[in-house]
Write a protein that holds these residues in place. Structure first.
Motif, PDB file in Angstrom:
ATOM      1  N   ILE A   1       0.851  -1.193   0.000  1.00 41.03           N
ATOM      2  CA  ILE A   1       0.000   0.000   0.000  1.00 41.03           C
ATOM      3  C   ILE A   1       0.885   1.241   0.000  1.00 41.03           C
ATOM      4  O   ILE A   1       1.849   1.328   0.757  1.00 41.03           O
ATOM      5  CB  ILE A   1      -0.915   0.027   1.240  1.00 41.03           C
ATOM      6  CG1 ILE A   1      -1.806  -1.214   1.285  1.00 41.03           C
ATOM      7  CG2 ILE A   1      -1.754   1.301   1.269  1.00 41.03           C
ATOM      8  CD1 ILE A   1      -2.786  -1.323   0.132  1.00 41.03           C
ATOM      9  N   SER A   2       0.545   2.197  -0.859  1.00 39.17           N
ATOM     10  CA  SER A   2       1.304   3.445  -0.915  1.00 39.17           C
ATOM     11  C   SER A   2       0.358   4.630  -0.758  1.00 39.17           C
ATOM     12  O   SER A   2      -0.870   4.471  -0.707  1.00 39.17           O
ATOM     13  CB  SER A   2       2.056   3.560  -2.247  1.00 39.17           C
ATOM     14  OG  SER A   2       1.170   3.890  -3.298  1.00 39.17           O
ATOM     15  N   ASN A   3       0.936   5.815  -0.707  1.00 45.37           N
ATOM     16  CA  ASN A   3       0.128   7.028  -0.608  1.00 45.37           C
ATOM     17  C   ASN A   3      -0.804   7.181  -1.803  1.00 45.37           C
ATOM     18  O   ASN A   3      -1.868   7.795  -1.708  1.00 45.37           O
ATOM     19  CB  ASN A   3       1.030   8.259  -0.482  1.00 45.37           C
ATOM     20  CG  ASN A   3       2.056   8.348  -1.593  1.00 45.37           C
ATOM     21  OD1 ASN A   3       2.936   7.488  -1.688  1.00 45.37           O
ATOM     22  ND2 ASN A   3       1.967   9.370  -2.428  1.00 45.37           N
ATOM     23  N   LYS A   4      -0.443   6.576  -2.928  1.00 44.46           N
ATOM     24  CA  LYS A   4      -1.275   6.665  -4.128  1.00 44.46           C
ATOM     25  C   LYS A   4      -2.603   5.916  -3.956  1.00 44.46           C
ATOM     26  O   LYS A   4      -3.602   6.248  -4.612  1.00 44.46           O
ATOM     27  CB  LYS A   4      -0.523   6.149  -5.350  1.00 44.46           C
ATOM     28  CG  LYS A   4       0.676   7.014  -5.748  1.00 44.46           C
ATOM     29  CD  LYS A   4       1.292   6.557  -7.051  1.00 44.46           C
ATOM     30  CE  LYS A   4       2.437   7.475  -7.466  1.00 44.46           C
ATOM     31  NZ  LYS A   4       1.991   8.862  -7.714  1.00 44.46           N
ATOM     32  N   ASP A   5      -2.606   4.900  -3.083  1.00 44.87           N
ATOM     33  CA  ASP A   5      -3.851   4.174  -2.831  1.00 44.87           C
ATOM     34  C   ASP A   5      -4.871   5.025  -2.099  1.00 44.87           C
ATOM     35  O   ASP A   5      -6.061   4.679  -2.063  1.00 44.87           O
ATOM     36  CB  ASP A   5      -3.560   2.909  -2.022  1.00 44.87           C
ATOM     37  CG  ASP A   5      -2.822   1.860  -2.823  1.00 44.87           C
ATOM     38  OD1 ASP A   5      -3.446   1.259  -3.713  1.00 44.87           O
ATOM     39  OD2 ASP A   5      -1.613   1.659  -2.582  1.00 44.87           O
ATOM     40  N   TYR A   6      -4.419   6.135  -1.517  1.00 46.73           N
ATOM     41  CA  TYR A   6      -5.323   7.019  -0.790  1.00 46.73           C
ATOM     42  C   TYR A   6      -5.727   8.243  -1.611  1.00 46.73           C
ATOM     43  O   TYR A   6      -6.486   9.084  -1.130  1.00 46.73           O
ATOM     44  CB  TYR A   6      -4.679   7.477   0.516  1.00 46.73           C
ATOM     45  CG  TYR A   6      -4.634   6.410   1.585  1.00 46.73           C
ATOM     46  CD1 TYR A   6      -5.726   6.179   2.422  1.00 46.73           C
ATOM     47  CD2 TYR A   6      -3.492   5.628   1.767  1.00 46.73           C
ATOM     48  CE1 TYR A   6      -5.684   5.206   3.408  1.00 46.73           C
ATOM     49  CE2 TYR A   6      -3.440   4.648   2.746  1.00 46.73           C
ATOM     50  CZ  TYR A   6      -4.545   4.442   3.566  1.00 46.73           C
ATOM     51  OH  TYR A   6      -4.502   3.466   4.542  1.00 46.73           O
ATOM     52  N   GLU A   7      -5.224   8.343  -2.829  1.00 49.94           N
ATOM     53  CA  GLU A   7      -5.589   9.488  -3.661  1.00 49.94           C
ATOM     54  C   GLU A   7      -7.089   9.466  -3.945  1.00 49.94           C
ATOM     55  O   GLU A   7      -7.666   8.431  -4.242  1.00 49.94           O
ATOM     56  CB  GLU A   7      -4.791   9.477  -4.965  1.00 49.94           C
ATOM     57  CG  GLU A   7      -3.310   9.792  -4.777  1.00 49.94           C
ATOM     58  CD  GLU A   7      -2.531   9.787  -6.085  1.00 49.94           C
ATOM     59  OE1 GLU A   7      -3.121   9.407  -7.121  1.00 49.94           O
ATOM     60  OE2 GLU A   7      -1.343  10.150  -6.065  1.00 49.94           O
ATOM     61  N   GLY A   8      -7.720  10.624  -3.831  1.00 47.84           N
ATOM     62  CA  GLY A   8      -9.155  10.715  -4.027  1.00 47.84           C
ATOM     63  C   GLY A   8      -9.960  10.364  -2.791  1.00 47.84           C
ATOM     64  O   GLY A   8     -11.197  10.339  -2.836  1.00 47.84           O
ATOM     65  N   LYS A   9      -9.267  10.119  -1.688  1.00 49.24           N
ATOM     66  CA  LYS A   9      -9.925   9.765  -0.434  1.00 49.24           C
ATOM     67  C   LYS A   9      -9.527  10.747   0.671  1.00 49.24           C
ATOM     68  O   LYS A   9      -8.392  11.224   0.714  1.00 49.24           O
ATOM     69  CB  LYS A   9      -9.549   8.342   0.004  1.00 49.24           C
ATOM     70  CG  LYS A   9      -9.953   7.246  -0.955  1.00 49.24           C
ATOM     71  CD  LYS A   9      -9.485   5.880  -0.456  1.00 49.24           C
ATOM     72  CE  LYS A   9      -9.903   4.768  -1.399  1.00 49.24           C
ATOM     73  NZ  LYS A   9      -9.264   4.889  -2.729  1.00 49.24           N
TER      74      LYS A   9
END
Length: 250
Positions: A83-91
């Motif tokens: 899991i990276s910070n990109k998985d939280y984009e848009g959240k």
């Protein structure tokens, strides 16, 4: 006719004229949405609980004149997935540092986060990021059991483990949320009891205090039920819920 009767007739005529002239205009304005008929000035996000929003937009945390963004990170979660910070984009998400064997503040923080999770149940654009500061012990399997113990249901709540130096750098440098190994501390570690709030674009956000300064972080130890800590400081979980709801509407 008595003088007082003339007065009553005059008042009646004034009321009649007002009704003829102004009431149709008021009705017409309402029909065109010129007059708001909301019972409250607060707007609500659709959550399992009614959470009020409103007021000024949340501030950005600025460093050297630039809005502070979440540093890039990449760790393994409780399901063994990277899991990276990109998985939280848009959240919109809440971020914390903890460890599963913590005997002091972590259980209280975890319960408060579960409360927050349940308040935004079913929202795909809300998540939580929990980073262990004891990765030697907190393997994905241990983190999975911990998540199940506390009733974690949000698929966007990731309990992450990995390289210890990278985690400590993320905590102390990336967020200025204190974390350290200390053999003399209860459980062998010390860490901040605060939560960080991140918007959909990865920026750290918060409301401001009475002097216009960003609060930056939210106290994660005291629950809504407890209301105050032992020093008389008020809980901030309600505030955090309100601000999450505000960011979800952006």
């Amino acid at each position: 006719m008595k003088k007082t009767n003339y007065s009553y007739v005059g008042i009646a005529l004034i009321i009649l004229v007002f009704g003829i002239i102004f009431i149709p205009r008021i009705v017409d304005r309402i029909g065109q949405n010129d007059i708001t008929r909301d019972e409250s000035r607060s707007k609500n996000v659709s959550t399992s609980n009614t959470i009020k929003t409103g007021g000024e937009a949340l501030s950005f945390i600025e460093i050297n004149g630039e809005a502070k963004k979440v540093p890039a990170f990449s760790f393994v979660n409780q399901d063994g997935k990277l899991i990276s910070n990109k998985d939280y984009e848009g959240k919109v998400y809440v971020l914390e540092f903890f460890f599963t064997t913590c005997p002091t503040i972590c259980p209280r923080m975890s319960k408060n986060l579960v409360d927050i999770q349940d308040s935004f149940n079913g929202l795909e654009n809300f998540g939580i990021a929990s980073f262990t500061i004891n990765p030697d012990n907190d393997t994905p399997e241990v983190l999975k059991a911990y998540a199940e113990q506390y009733g974690v249901t949000n698929p966007n709540w990731h309990f992450m483990t990995g390289d210890k130096d990278a985690i400590y750098d993320l905590a102390n440098v990336g967020f200025n949320l204190y974390a350290a190994q200390d053999d003399e501390a209860a459980g062998g570690f010390e860490h901040s009891g605060n939560f960080a709030l991140i918007d959909k674009n990865g920026f750290i956000r918060s409301r401001t205090d009475a002097f216009g300064n960003p609060k930056i972080y939210y106290k994660g130890i005291v629950s809504e039920v407890e209301k105050y800590d032992e020093d008389g400081a008020e809980q901030e979980i309600t505030m955090l819920k309100e601000d999450i709801a505000k960011l979800l509407k952006e």
